[in-house]
Write a protein that holds these residues in place. Sequence first.
Motif, PDB file in Angstrom:
ATOM      1  N   HIS A 116       0.826  -1.211   0.000  1.00 38.52           N
ATOM      2  CA  HIS A 116       0.000   0.000   0.000  1.00 38.52           C
ATOM      3  C   HIS A 116       0.864   1.267   0.000  1.00 38.52           C
ATOM      4  N   TYR A 117       2.129   1.115   0.336  1.00 37.19           N
ATOM      5  CA  TYR A 117       3.016   2.265   0.503  1.00 37.19           C
ATOM      6  C   TYR A 117       4.208   2.253  -0.456  1.00 37.19           C
ATOM      7  N   LEU A 118       4.837   1.111  -0.582  1.00 39.00           N
ATOM      8  CA  LEU A 118       6.026   0.995  -1.422  1.00 39.00           C
ATOM      9  C   LEU A 118       5.735   0.055  -2.583  1.00 39.00           C
ATOM     10  N   PHE A 119       5.870   0.584  -3.776  1.00 41.13           N
ATOM     11  CA  PHE A 119       5.594  -0.143  -5.018  1.00 41.13           C
ATOM     12  C   PHE A 119       6.459   0.504  -6.090  1.00 41.13           C
ATOM     13  N   ASP A 120       6.466  -0.037  -7.269  1.00 41.45           N
ATOM     14  CA  ASP A 120       7.287   0.523  -8.335  1.00 41.45           C
ATOM     15  C   ASP A 120       6.822   1.941  -8.664  1.00 41.45           C
ATOM     16  N   GLY A 121       7.673   2.916  -8.412  1.00 40.68           N
ATOM     17  CA  GLY A 121       7.318   4.314  -8.657  1.00 40.68           C
ATOM     18  C   GLY A 121       6.862   5.060  -7.421  1.00 40.68           C
ATOM     19  N   SER A 122       6.802   4.390  -6.274  1.00 39.28           N
ATOM     20  CA  SER A 122       6.328   5.040  -5.052  1.00 39.28           C
ATOM     21  C   SER A 122       7.236   6.198  -4.643  1.00 39.28           C
ATOM     22  N   ALA A 123       6.596   7.316  -4.274  1.00 39.15           N
ATOM     23  CA  ALA A 123       7.316   8.459  -3.707  1.00 39.15           C
ATOM     24  C   ALA A 123       6.846   8.714  -2.279  1.00 39.15           C
ATOM     25  N   CYS A 124       6.324   7.669  -1.648  1.00 34.95           N
ATOM     26  CA  CYS A 124       5.878   7.758  -0.260  1.00 34.95           C
ATOM     27  C   CYS A 124       7.095   7.970   0.640  1.00 34.95           C
ATOM     28  N   VAL A 125       7.063   9.010   1.433  1.00 33.46           N
ATOM     29  CA  VAL A 125       8.217   9.331   2.276  1.00 33.46           C
ATOM     30  C   VAL A 125       8.184   8.552   3.586  1.00 33.46           C
ATOM     31  N   PHE A 126       6.989   8.308   4.117  1.00 30.23           N
ATOM     32  CA  PHE A 126       6.865   7.609   5.395  1.00 30.23           C
ATOM     33  C   PHE A 126       5.976   6.375   5.231  1.00 30.23           C
ATOM     34  N   PRO A 127       6.533   5.295   4.690  1.00 34.24           N
ATOM     35  CA  PRO A 127       5.729   4.078   4.506  1.00 34.24           C
ATOM     36  C   PRO A 127       5.248   3.527   5.845  1.00 34.24           C
ATOM     37  N   GLY A 128       4.031   3.002   5.811  1.00 39.53           N
ATOM     38  CA  GLY A 128       3.450   2.437   7.025  1.00 39.53           C
ATOM     39  C   GLY A 128       2.683   3.434   7.854  1.00 39.53           C
ATOM     40  N   ILE A 129       2.648   4.695   7.417  1.00 45.90           N
ATOM     41  CA  ILE A 129       1.978   5.738   8.197  1.00 45.90           C
ATOM     42  C   ILE A 129       0.754   6.236   7.439  1.00 45.90           C
TER      43      ILE A 129
END
Length: 247
Positions: free
Chosen positions: A56-69
């Motif tokens: 839900h947070y980290l995937f190909d192309g993810s720019a999520c800075v705080f995964p899991g939040i």
Amino acid sequence: MFIKNRITDFEKEICSILAQLAYHIHPEIVQRIQQQNRKEFDCFMELFSDRVEIDHYLFDGSACVFPGIRRYVSARGKKNAYNEEYKAIIDDNTFPRHIWCFLANGKTYNGPNWKNLGLGEFELAHVFTHKESEIDFEKQFFRCVREDLYPYGNFSCACNVVLLPKGTVRPTDNSITIKAAFYKRYIELYGEAPLNGRRKFNESRVPDWYDELLWNEPVLPEKWESNIEKLLKYRTKRIQGIMTKAP
């Protein structure tokens, strides 16, 4: 009804103003975050185990800075701590503010820092939703939307956290046309890869006056490279610290 909501009569004028007021993070910064996310994927997967759905947070192309939040719902649960019900660390917008504070001076968010940097004059606006309950609304803007989409990564996605002066955010919530313009701007800057399951943007939803808008240039501060390195080191250490204490 004795009064009429006339926002549709002035959407072009309102959006023309908002385009010149909105600050987006520069694509170069987003690319650096995407690189680090790919590099640290295995680290976070091991850290989260089955406690957080990492996809839900980290995937190909993810720019999520705080995964899991993710944002807490109805103020339930303890902030800045792991919540087993939500399978996430829950937060009240503190973590997205860290992004802009680190960009400005390489330090974490707190009230005085936010104010002293002049950021207290702005509000955070999430361009795309970070709530699964609002995905159905966004389906009209894309020809392909994955059915099992949980957009929690948008909460702290560097592409998705825009600054607007206080008091100006509401029109982006209440006007489909203005939303379409901000969606288009996002995709112009960053493409569709950070959207995790939303593809083939429907250009027909974009107003015909879009090309007349004069947008602010994306923000690329001095020392951004060193400040982003500090941000990424902070995020990993902070998330590790919270998850280590989690059951």
